[in-house]
Scaffold this motif. Structure first.
Motif, mmCIF file in Angstrom:
data_model
loop_
_atom_site.group_PDB
_atom_site.id
_atom_site.type_symbol
_atom_site.label_atom_id
_atom_site.label_comp_id
_atom_site.label_asym_id
_atom_site.label_seq_id
_atom_site.Cartn_x
_atom_site.Cartn_y
_atom_site.Cartn_z
ATOM 1 N N PHE A 38 40.334 39.061 40.721
ATOM 2 C CA PHE A 38 40.815 39.337 42.067
ATOM 3 C C PHE A 38 39.712 38.994 43.060
ATOM 4 N N PRO A 39 40.090 38.513 44.235
ATOM 5 C CA PRO A 39 39.072 38.190 45.232
ATOM 6 C C PRO A 39 38.368 39.456 45.727
ATOM 7 N N THR A 41 37.818 41.348 48.307
ATOM 8 C CA THR A 41 38.322 41.621 49.647
ATOM 9 C C THR A 41 39.081 42.931 49.649
ATOM 10 N N ASP A 43 41.612 43.083 51.837
ATOM 11 C CA ASP A 43 42.866 42.647 52.458
ATOM 12 C C ASP A 43 44.030 42.803 51.477
ATOM 13 N N GLN A 44 44.954 43.702 51.826
ATOM 14 C CA GLN A 44 46.089 44.004 50.938
ATOM 15 C C GLN A 44 46.945 42.775 50.645
ATOM 16 N N ALA A 45 47.198 41.973 51.656
ATOM 17 C CA ALA A 45 48.044 40.792 51.462
ATOM 18 C C ALA A 45 47.414 39.838 50.452
ATOM 19 N N THR A 46 46.121 39.646 50.542
ATOM 20 C CA THR A 46 45.425 38.745 49.613
ATOM 21 C C THR A 46 45.442 39.297 48.194
ATOM 22 N N LEU A 47 45.192 40.600 48.056
ATOM 23 C CA LEU A 47 45.192 41.216 46.720
ATOM 24 C C LEU A 47 46.572 41.157 46.078
ATOM 25 N N TRP A 48 47.619 41.461 46.846
ATOM 26 C CA TRP A 48 48.976 41.412 46.297
ATOM 27 C C TRP A 48 49.400 39.975 46.014
ATOM 28 N N HIS A 49 48.961 39.047 46.847
ATOM 29 C CA HIS A 49 49.265 37.639 46.594
ATOM 30 C C HIS A 49 48.650 37.205 45.260
ATOM 31 N N THR A 50 47.410 37.616 45.018
ATOM 32 C CA THR A 50 46.748 37.293 43.748
ATOM 33 C C THR A 50 47.521 37.884 42.575
ATOM 34 N N THR A 53 50.968 36.032 42.054
ATOM 35 C CA THR A 53 50.979 34.598 41.736
ATOM 36 C C THR A 53 50.282 34.287 40.414
#
Length: 145
Positions: A38-39, A41, A43-50, A53
């Motif tokens: 996971f990156p 960060t 940032d919730q959007a980035t974590l959920w995107h990871t 996907t």
């Protein structure tokens, strides 16, 4: 399940399926833990995107959802069978699954390892309880109850 299958046999089959799904869930979780990065960060959007996907993590979440639904089905079936031990064990096992699910959701959101540990504890409790439910169902079936 056909109509000639006894309710206890159906209950046994559901618990066997649950144990198989929990085993698969463990493997998917271990693979995700080893290979998904996971990156760094908040940032919730980035974590959920990871999470959404990556096939390993997404598969882990999908199987987890199936496990929750099957846990509810097992609970309802256990209540309908009116066996003394089925309902309490099924309730506690479902709570353990839900605790694991919340731990997983919190892990994705925070990336704190403590929530991964919550998932592991919930998993092991659920695995033990569904194993006990299967054993109790098989004993009841053998006794013709």
């Amino acid at each position: 399940m056909n109509q000639t299958t006894s309710p206890l046999k159906q209950f046994s089959m559901m618990n066997s399926t649950m144990l198989g799904l929990l085993s698969l869930q463990f493997i998917l979780g271990a693979i995700s833990n080893l290979y998904v990065k996971f990156p760094d960060t908040a940032d919730q959007a980035t974590l959920w995107h990871t999470a959404n996907t990556n096939w390993m993590t997404l598969s882990h979440m999908i199987v987890g959802t199936v496990i929750v639904v099957l846990g509810l089905v097992i609970l309802v079936k256990g209540i309908k069978l009116k066996q003394r031990m089925f309902s309490p064990l099924a309730i506690i096992a479902l709570v353990a699954i839900l605790v694991s699910a919340v731990g997983g959701e919190e892990f994705v959101r925070t990336q704190k390892d403590a929530f991964s540990l919550v998932m592991a504890f919930g998993f092991i409790v659920a695995m033990g309880l569904y194993g006990r439910l299967l054993a109790a169902a098989l004993v009841s079936e053998a006794r013709g109850q």
